[in-house]
Design a protein around this motif. Structure first.
Motif, short mmCIF file in Angstrom:
data_model
loop_
_atom_site.label_atom_id
_atom_site.label_comp_id
_atom_site.label_asym_id
_atom_site.label_seq_id
_atom_site.Cartn_x
_atom_site.Cartn_y
_atom_site.Cartn_z
N THR A 126 1.05 -1.19 0.08
CA THR A 126 0.02 0.14 -0.05
C THR A 126 0.89 1.23 -0.12
O THR A 126 1.84 1.51 0.62
CB THR A 126 -1.00 0.07 1.26
N ILE A 127 0.47 2.23 -0.87
CA ILE A 127 1.08 3.43 -1.14
C ILE A 127 0.30 4.28 0.35
O ILE A 127 -0.62 4.38 -0.04
CB ILE A 127 1.04 4.09 -2.10
N ALA A 128 1.19 4.83 1.12
CA ALA A 128 0.60 5.68 2.27
C ALA A 128 1.16 6.90 2.13
O ALA A 128 2.33 6.97 2.43
CB ALA A 128 0.66 4.85 3.63
N ASP A 186 4.88 7.09 1.56
CA ASP A 186 5.56 5.90 2.31
C ASP A 186 5.03 4.71 1.41
O ASP A 186 3.96 3.99 1.55
CB ASP A 186 4.97 5.77 3.85
N HIS A 187 6.26 4.27 0.32
CA HIS A 187 6.05 2.95 -0.31
C HIS A 187 6.43 1.83 0.36
O HIS A 187 7.71 1.74 0.68
CB HIS A 187 6.68 3.45 -1.73
N PRO A 226 -6.30 8.41 5.33
CA PRO A 226 -6.78 7.29 5.14
C PRO A 226 -7.38 7.20 4.01
O PRO A 226 -7.76 6.20 3.70
CB PRO A 226 -7.61 6.98 6.37
N HIS A 227 -7.50 8.22 3.06
CA HIS A 227 -8.24 8.22 1.83
C HIS A 227 -7.40 7.60 0.62
O HIS A 227 -7.45 7.93 -0.48
CB HIS A 227 -8.68 9.59 1.26
N ALA A 228 -6.93 6.42 1.05
CA ALA A 228 -5.87 5.55 0.07
C ALA A 228 -6.63 4.88 -0.93
O ALA A 228 -5.85 4.77 -1.90
CB ALA A 228 -5.19 4.61 0.90
N LEU A 230 -8.39 6.20 -3.04
CA LEU A 230 -8.56 7.22 -4.34
C LEU A 230 -7.23 7.23 -5.13
O LEU A 230 -7.21 7.78 -6.14
CB LEU A 230 -8.83 8.36 -3.92
N SER A 231 -6.51 6.14 -4.86
CA SER A 231 -5.13 5.70 -5.54
C SER A 231 -5.68 4.42 -6.38
O SER A 231 -5.66 3.48 -5.78
CB SER A 231 -3.95 5.25 -4.79
N PRO A 232 -5.89 4.37 -7.73
CA PRO A 232 -6.25 3.13 -8.39
C PRO A 232 -4.78 2.22 -8.15
O PRO A 232 -5.24 0.81 -8.16
CB PRO A 232 -6.19 3.38 -9.66
N GLN A 233 -3.64 2.63 -7.88
CA GLN A 233 -2.48 1.49 -7.74
C GLN A 233 -2.70 0.94 -6.60
O GLN A 233 -2.51 -0.18 -6.34
CB GLN A 233 -1.34 2.76 -7.93
N ASN A 234 -3.32 1.65 -5.24
CA ASN A 234 -3.50 0.99 -4.34
C ASN A 234 -4.53 -0.15 -4.58
O ASN A 234 -4.64 -1.12 -3.98
CB ASN A 234 -3.88 1.83 -3.08
N ALA A 235 -5.74 0.30 -5.08
CA ALA A 235 -6.90 -0.42 -5.41
C ALA A 235 -6.54 -1.78 -6.10
O ALA A 235 -6.95 -2.79 -5.88
CB ALA A 235 -7.96 0.21 -6.17
N ARG A 236 -5.60 -1.65 -7.26
CA ARG A 236 -5.09 -2.63 -7.81
C ARG A 236 -4.35 -3.81 -6.75
O ARG A 236 -4.49 -4.88 -6.98
CB ARG A 236 -4.17 -2.05 -8.76
N ASN A 237 -3.46 -3.10 -6.06
CA ASN A 237 -2.75 -4.00 -5.00
C ASN A 237 -3.70 -4.60 -3.97
O ASN A 237 -3.68 -6.01 -3.63
CB ASN A 237 -1.84 -3.27 -4.36
N TRP A 238 -4.59 -3.78 -3.78
CA TRP A 238 -5.90 -4.51 -2.83
C TRP A 238 -6.55 -5.90 -3.23
O TRP A 238 -7.06 -6.59 -2.64
CB TRP A 238 -6.69 -3.42 -2.29
N LEU A 239 -6.93 -5.67 -4.59
CA LEU A 239 -7.77 -6.77 -5.14
C LEU A 239 -6.67 -8.05 -4.63
O LEU A 239 -7.55 -9.22 -4.45
CB LEU A 239 -7.76 -6.68 -6.58
N ASN A 240 -5.52 -8.29 -4.94
CA ASN A 240 -4.74 -9.23 -4.44
C ASN A 240 -4.79 -9.89 -2.99
O ASN A 240 -4.87 -10.83 -2.65
CB ASN A 240 -3.51 -9.57 -5.16
#
Length: 342
Positions: A109-111, A130-131, A177-179, A181-191
């Motif tokens: 997660t990118i924070a 914070d990558h 906490p509005h993480a 709204l990053s599609p890169q985070n959403a992409r990671n969270w799917l897994n």
């Protein structure tokens, strides 16, 4: 994109066989995360949404049906106490037997750190990101990262009654906490989501991971579409109502010039409003974006005497039907509203 989803769902069914009769019982905090979980669970089951559309997640009173969903849950997915501080004790009380996954803490997660100032500089994201490795984490290895019975009360920010008096007296966690709204985070969270579901329901693991793979491919298409929407107006200056969008700004290299309210949507001080008005006048800000959940009168005050346009954006997709299609529609709507306002 819908044809690709259908083909991959059929492939998943062939690989994994028929879904088991009893899917895990899953509860999710907000609609955008619910959409991601629903995408991974397609063909197996459907998650329960806790914070209903149109409500602010920062403060919320559970309905009996939502409390029951938490009490019955095998798994819970939530952003974390920085967004829903009231949910911390509730999870400990009602979902003590559930596997609880805090997505803001998930590997990969990118924070981004909170921004306290009213005005932003273009380099803020680079200074505060914070990558946790930005590779394709997640597959089955994410199952071992399930979090249970988190005690994050010390991180919860319960300062909604405070005024913004020069940025002091705001107790909150380390990260914005509005993480989602990053599609890169959403992409990671799917897994991440597929890993947790597979650990709880191994019989349907192949379906979960096939759905996650399809969702990740859709996310790449979404990112391309948003970049195309924003390209003609990139470099424009805009102000947001509350500081909820820095993940979107960072993903698409389109930084806001400032925010009327802090990330927790607390009321801004007169000094903060004056700072925003000064930025609009000095830098010829093109657009001030408001939200349906918050006070439009503040935006009118900020816009008074300026030539800036105004538009409406919604970080939660309150006017969208909950389900797998909500997340891409939400991100696409943000891009369209921003482009049309510039």
């Amino acid at each position: 994109m819908s044809r690709m989803r259908l083909a991959l769902s059929l492939t998943a069914a062939l690989i994994g066989g028929a879904a088991s009769a009893q899917a895990p019982r899953v509860a999710v905090d907000i609609a955008p995360v619910h959409s991601l979980v629903a995408r991974v669970m397609e063909g197996v089951g459907a998650p329960d949404l806790i914070v209903q559309s149109g409500a602010s997640p920062h403060e919320y009173s559970l309905r009996p049906s939502e409390a029951a969903a938490l009490q019955d849950a095998d798994l819970v997915f939530w952003i974390g106490p920085g967004l829903t501080p009231w949910l911390t004790d509730t999870l400990e009380t009602l979902a003590s037997d559930a596997v609880v996954s805090e997505l803001l803490d998930a590997p990969g997660t990118i924070a981004l750190e909170f921004r306290e100032s009213a005005l932003f500089e273009a380099h803020d994201h680079d200074d505060h990101a914070d990558h946790d490795d930005h590779d394709d984490h997640g597959d089955e290895d994410h199952a071992e990262h399930a979090h249970k019975d988190h005690d994050h009360a010390e991180d919860a920010h319960d300062d909604h009654g405070h005024k913004d008096a020069g940025h002091e007296d705001h107790a909150h966690g380390e990260h914005d906490p509005h993480a989602w709204l990053s599609p890169q985070n959403a992409r990671n969270w799917l897994n991440v989501i597929a890993g947790q579901l597979s650990a709880a329901d191994p019989d349907n693991a192949s379906i979960y991971f096939a759905n996650a793979a399809a969702g990740r491919a859709e996310m790449e298409t979404l990112i391309d579409e948003v970049n195309a929407t924003l390209a003609p107006v990139r470099g424009g200056e805009f102000i947001v109502f509350h500081d909820a969008y820095q993940y979107f700004e960072a993903d698409f290299d389109f930084p806001a010039a400032g925010a009327i309210s802090l990330s927790d949507a607390s009321d801004p001080s007169p000094a903060r409003i004056a700072e925003i008005q000064g930025r609009i006048a000095e830098q010829a800000v093109d657009c001030v974006l408001t939200e349906p959940q918050f006070n439009s009168g503040l935006v009118a005050t900020v816009l008074d005497g300026t030539q800036a346009k105004t538009g409406i954006i919604d970080p939660l997709g309150s006017d969208l039907e909950p389900g797998p299609a909500l997340y891409p529609a939400l991100i696409g709507n943000l891009a369209t509203a921003l482009a049309e306002c510039m």
